[in-house]
Write an enzyme that holds these catalytic residues in place. Structure first.
Site, PDB file in Angstrom:
ATOM      1  N   GLU A   1      40.239  87.490   4.998  1.00 24.97           N
ATOM      2  CA  GLU A   1      40.944  86.549   5.911  1.00 24.97           C
ATOM      3  C   GLU A   1      40.559  85.072   5.612  1.00 24.97           C
ATOM      4  O   GLU A   1      41.450  84.403   5.456  1.00 24.97           O
ATOM      5  CB  GLU A   1      40.297  86.641   7.232  1.00 24.97           C
ATOM      6  CG  GLU A   1      40.396  87.956   8.033  1.00 24.97           C
ATOM      7  CD  GLU A   1      40.077  89.127   7.527  1.00 24.97           C
ATOM      8  OE1 GLU A   1      38.755  89.238   6.767  1.00 24.97           O
ATOM      9  OE2 GLU A   1      40.718  90.497   7.561  1.00 24.97           O
TER      10      GLU A   1
ATOM     11  N   THR B   1      35.856  86.907   2.769  1.00 25.10           N
ATOM     12  CA  THR B   1      36.548  87.925   3.078  1.00 25.10           C
ATOM     13  C   THR B   1      38.114  87.617   2.918  1.00 25.10           C
ATOM     14  O   THR B   1      38.300  86.567   2.414  1.00 25.10           O
ATOM     15  CB  THR B   1      36.573  88.046   4.784  1.00 25.10           C
ATOM     16  OG1 THR B   1      36.973  86.718   5.263  1.00 25.10           O
ATOM     17  CG2 THR B   1      35.072  88.157   5.207  1.00 25.10           C
TER      18      THR B   1
ATOM     19  N   ALA C   1      22.136  81.474  -3.093  1.00 28.42           N
ATOM     20  CA  ALA C   1      21.947  81.674  -1.707  1.00 28.42           C
ATOM     21  C   ALA C   1      22.703  80.637  -0.647  1.00 28.42           C
ATOM     22  O   ALA C   1      22.283  79.452  -0.547  1.00 28.42           O
ATOM     23  CB  ALA C   1      20.477  81.336  -1.385  1.00 28.42           C
TER      24      ALA C   1
ATOM     25  N   GLU D   1      31.930  86.876  -1.204  1.00 34.68           N
ATOM     26  CA  GLU D   1      32.518  85.671  -2.073  1.00 34.68           C
ATOM     27  C   GLU D   1      33.947  85.404  -1.045  1.00 34.68           C
ATOM     28  O   GLU D   1      34.800  85.094  -1.827  1.00 34.68           O
ATOM     29  CB  GLU D   1      32.821  86.117  -3.442  1.00 34.68           C
ATOM     30  CG  GLU D   1      31.585  86.420  -4.075  1.00 34.68           C
ATOM     31  CD  GLU D   1      31.540  86.051  -5.473  1.00 34.68           C
ATOM     32  OE1 GLU D   1      32.424  85.279  -6.024  1.00 34.68           O
ATOM     33  OE2 GLU D   1      30.572  86.905  -6.264  1.00 34.68           O
TER      34      GLU D   1
ATOM     35  N   GLY E   1      39.440 117.650  -0.350  1.00 30.57           N
ATOM     36  CA  GLY E   1      38.117 117.789   0.077  1.00 30.57           C
ATOM     37  C   GLY E   1      36.953 117.576  -0.944  1.00 30.57           C
ATOM     38  O   GLY E   1      35.988 116.787  -0.523  1.00 30.57           O
TER      39      GLY E   1
HETATM   40  C1  FAD Z   1      26.607  93.481  -0.256  1.00 29.27           C
HETATM   41  C2  FAD Z   1      26.654  91.869   0.078  1.00 29.27           C
HETATM   42  C3  FAD Z   1      26.127  90.846  -0.784  1.00 29.27           C
HETATM   43  C4  FAD Z   1      26.308  89.521  -0.472  1.00 29.27           C
HETATM   44  N1  FAD Z   1      26.070  88.694  -1.646  1.00 29.27           N
HETATM   45  C5  FAD Z   1      25.944  87.166  -1.418  1.00 29.27           C
HETATM   46  C6  FAD Z   1      25.223  86.271  -2.037  1.00 29.27           C
HETATM   47  O1  FAD Z   1      24.781  86.947  -3.334  1.00 29.27           O
HETATM   48  N2  FAD Z   1      25.040  85.232  -1.807  1.00 29.27           N
HETATM   49  C7  FAD Z   1      25.465  84.670  -0.641  1.00 29.27           C
HETATM   50  O2  FAD Z   1      25.526  83.445  -0.257  1.00 29.27           O
HETATM   51  N3  FAD Z   1      26.343  85.618   0.351  1.00 29.27           N
HETATM   52  C8  FAD Z   1      26.338  87.077  -0.083  1.00 29.27           C
HETATM   53  N4  FAD Z   1      27.013  87.731   0.762  1.00 29.27           N
HETATM   54  C9  FAD Z   1      27.372  87.386   2.281  1.00 29.27           C
HETATM   55  C10 FAD Z   1      28.952  87.337   2.246  1.00 29.27           C
HETATM   56  O3  FAD Z   1      29.701  86.219   1.226  1.00 29.27           O
HETATM   57  C11 FAD Z   1      29.357  87.326   3.778  1.00 29.27           C
HETATM   58  O4  FAD Z   1      28.898  88.342   4.166  1.00 29.27           O
HETATM   59  C12 FAD Z   1      31.007  86.827   3.933  1.00 29.27           C
HETATM   60  O5  FAD Z   1      31.226  85.539   3.460  1.00 29.27           O
HETATM   61  C13 FAD Z   1      31.332  87.029   5.357  1.00 29.27           C
HETATM   62  O6  FAD Z   1      30.463  86.449   6.261  1.00 29.27           O
HETATM   63  P1  FAD Z   1      29.678  87.353   7.549  1.00 29.27           P
HETATM   64  O7  FAD Z   1      29.329  88.550   7.093  1.00 29.27           O
HETATM   65  O8  FAD Z   1      28.830  86.418   8.079  1.00 29.27           O
HETATM   66  O9  FAD Z   1      30.916  87.547   8.277  1.00 29.27           O
HETATM   67  P2  FAD Z   1      31.749  86.576   9.568  1.00 29.27           P
HETATM   68  O10 FAD Z   1      31.803  85.232   8.961  1.00 29.27           O
HETATM   69  O11 FAD Z   1      30.971  86.587  10.621  1.00 29.27           O
HETATM   70  O12 FAD Z   1      33.154  87.415   9.642  1.00 29.27           O
HETATM   71  C14 FAD Z   1      33.317  88.316  10.730  1.00 29.27           C
HETATM   72  C15 FAD Z   1      34.800  88.632  10.850  1.00 29.27           C
HETATM   73  O13 FAD Z   1      35.354  87.525  11.207  1.00 29.27           O
HETATM   74  C16 FAD Z   1      36.469  87.028  10.176  1.00 29.27           C
HETATM   75  N5  FAD Z   1      36.700  85.759  10.331  1.00 29.27           N
HETATM   76  C17 FAD Z   1      35.762  84.702  10.432  1.00 29.27           C
HETATM   77  N6  FAD Z   1      36.188  83.309  10.324  1.00 29.27           N
HETATM   78  C18 FAD Z   1      37.433  83.631  10.569  1.00 29.27           C
HETATM   79  C19 FAD Z   1      38.577  82.682  10.506  1.00 29.27           C
HETATM   80  N7  FAD Z   1      38.440  81.272  10.621  1.00 29.27           N
HETATM   81  N8  FAD Z   1      39.816  83.118  10.679  1.00 29.27           N
HETATM   82  C20 FAD Z   1      40.045  84.302  10.748  1.00 29.27           C
HETATM   83  N9  FAD Z   1      38.875  85.260  10.404  1.00 29.27           N
HETATM   84  C21 FAD Z   1      37.987  84.987  10.587  1.00 29.27           C
HETATM   85  C22 FAD Z   1      36.092  87.470   8.977  1.00 29.27           C
HETATM   86  O14 FAD Z   1      37.025  87.738   8.070  1.00 29.27           O
HETATM   87  C23 FAD Z   1      35.459  88.922   9.176  1.00 29.27           C
HETATM   88  O15 FAD Z   1      36.447  89.870   9.470  1.00 29.27           O
HETATM   89  C24 FAD Z   1      26.934  89.114   0.603  1.00 29.27           C
HETATM   90  C25 FAD Z   1      27.520  90.029   1.438  1.00 29.27           C
HETATM   91  C26 FAD Z   1      27.157  91.432   1.461  1.00 29.27           C
HETATM   92  C27 FAD Z   1      27.627  92.252   2.392  1.00 29.27           C
END
Ligand code: FAD
Length: 385
Positions: A372, A370, A124, A368, A345
């Site tokens: 980026e 993105t 978490a 884990e 299709g």
């Molecule tokens: C199905 C699912 C399971 C998950 N499981 C876990 C889990 O078990 N434990 C846990 O802790 N988290 C978990 N997550 C969270 C996941 O790790 C985050 O969603 C991920 O790290 C991205 O964070 P965010 O969703 O807040 O996107 P944001 O950080 O808001 O990013 C939005 C966009 O902005 C881009 N961006 C952000 N900062 C920068 C930068 N500095 N430079 C360029 N681009 C940038 C991102 O790449 C993305 O395209 C899970 C997410 C999902 C969807």
């Protein structure tokens, strides 16, 4: 480099392949529809040892090398992605904090239960205001005698609703944050003040739940800090090390799915007849198959090399793990797109698994870290040299 694996591991891979084909794939659609894995299947996964792949033998796991572990994930990912996700938190992000930095007492208390699958772990870190910017978390932990009091809200936590144990990251020194002010805690299910909030509705990965975790004056004993007193404030480092390893697992899951999509596409192209001949005879289709196979081949070498480096050098593989995750997951996205195109299709229909792979794989470019963020990590490592 030598990617040969021991005979014992080869036998394990064969039994996982059989398990996937005989037990998991036949219920893949049912799991998708019901959004849950039947208990008896989870029990079979326990019996195969799948929950303890990455947990050392002395604590009841199989203690596989990183290379063998990614190979098992590859096999498991040839079917519905939720099956790998079910075991991934116990082997990866949910247990590795303890494996890497835990005290001996913490290892003895938790790892055998996680390795057997009796308990499920979760990780978490993410919060509504802190995703990519993980150091920006707002959950706090304040010392109160021989306890810590945790307050905050985590979201998107995989296996959060079924977890018996959560690794929870909280700010313990707001001035220092990632540089000595974030601490990792082990919080057991049932601890007063710890509850599960909303279970998110997702685009894919059905059968695996992603949840909100809520901490309201949640008191945990001081020995809940991963690594004990000496590790207070060092939790961000634990999180980053854990993610280095977790990223190899995500890369492997993308690779396994891509391989299956290639095989499905090849078989479909051989049997689908248009203009009086199998579509596999058209150059446009052949080129897509060739492109898919080449990209998978490159991705596999990269992933195995990163895993091998981790096993043989003992050095951090931060850059290589980020490159493997970036390349394998982006590759799998392209492969899924081509697979759907080759199926025409039918690829868009629920009757075939292609559309499910397409949706499930999309996640691998987000969690884990993105794509980026992987690029930022790779560039940072490069510029350090
Ligand atoms: C199905 C699912 C399971 C998950 N499981 C876990 C889990 O078990 N434990 C846990 O802790 N988290 C978990 N997550 C969270 C996941 O790790 C985050 O969603 C991920 O790290 C991205 O964070 P965010 O969703 O807040 O996107 P944001 O950080 O808001 O990013 C939005 C966009 O902005 C881009 N961006 C952000 N900062 C920068 C930068 N500095 N430079 C360029 N681009 C940038 C991102 O790449 C993305 O395209 C899970 C997410 C999902 C969807």
């Amino acid at each position: 480099m030598d990617f040969t694996i021991p005979e014992e591991t080869r036998l394990m891979l064969q039994s996982v392949r059989r398990f996937v084909e005989n037990e998991l794939e036949p219920i893949s659609r049912q799991v998708e529809e019901e959004d849950r894995i039947p208990d008896e299947v989870v029990q079979s996964m326990r019996e195969l040892g799948l929950f303890g792949l990455a947990i050392p033998r002395e604590y009841g796991g199989l203690g596989l090398s990183t290379l063998a572990e990614v190979m098992v994930y590859e096999e498991l990912s040839r079917t519905n992605a939720c099956f790998r996700t079910r075991i991934a938190t116990n082997n990866g992000i949910g247990s590795q904090g303890i494996v890497l930095d835990g005290t001996e007492e913490q290892k003895r208390r938790y790892l055998p239960r996680l390795a057997s699958g009796e308990w499920t772990a979760c990780f978490a870190l993410s919060e509504p205001e802190a995703g990519s910017d993980a150091a920006g978390i707002r959950t706090t932990a304040v010392r109160d005698g021989d306890h810590w009091v945790i307050n905050g809200r985590k979201h998107f936590i995989t296996n959060g609703d079924i977890a018996d144990l959560a690794t929870v990251f909280a700010v313990t020194d707001p001035q220092k944050r990632a540089r000595g002010g974030i601490t990792a805690f082990l919080v057991e299910r049932g601890t007063p003040g710890f509850s599960v909030g909303t279970v998110e509705r997702k685009m894919g990965m059905r059968g695996s739940h992603t949840c909100e975790l809520i901490f309201e004056d949640c008191r945990v004993p001081a020995d809940s800090v991963i690594g004990g007193e000496a590790m207070v404030g060092q939790g961000f480092k634990t999180a980053m090390k854990t993610l280095d390893k977790g990223r190899l697992g995500v890369a492997a899951s993308a690779l396994g799915a891509a391989q299956r999509l290639l095989e499905l596409s090849r078989d479909y192209a051989r049997q689908r007849v248009q203009f009086g001949r199998p579509i596999a005879e058209f150059q446009a289709i052949r080129f897509m198959l060739a492109e898919m196979a080449t990209q998978i081949y490159a991705a596999r070498q990269m992933l195995y090399h990163a895993a091998w480096l981790r096993d043989h050098t003992g050095r951090p593989v931060t850059g290589q793990a980020a490159m493997a995750k970036l390349f394998c997951t982006e590759m799998a996205g392209r492969v899924a797109d081509m697979a759907l195109q080759i199926h025409g299709g039918m690829g868009y229909m629920k009757e075939l698994p292609v559309e499910r792979f397409y949706r499930d794989l999309r996640l691998t470019r987000i969690y884990e870290g993105t794509s980026e963020i992987q690029r930022l990590v790779i560039a940072r490592e490069l510029l350090k040299e």
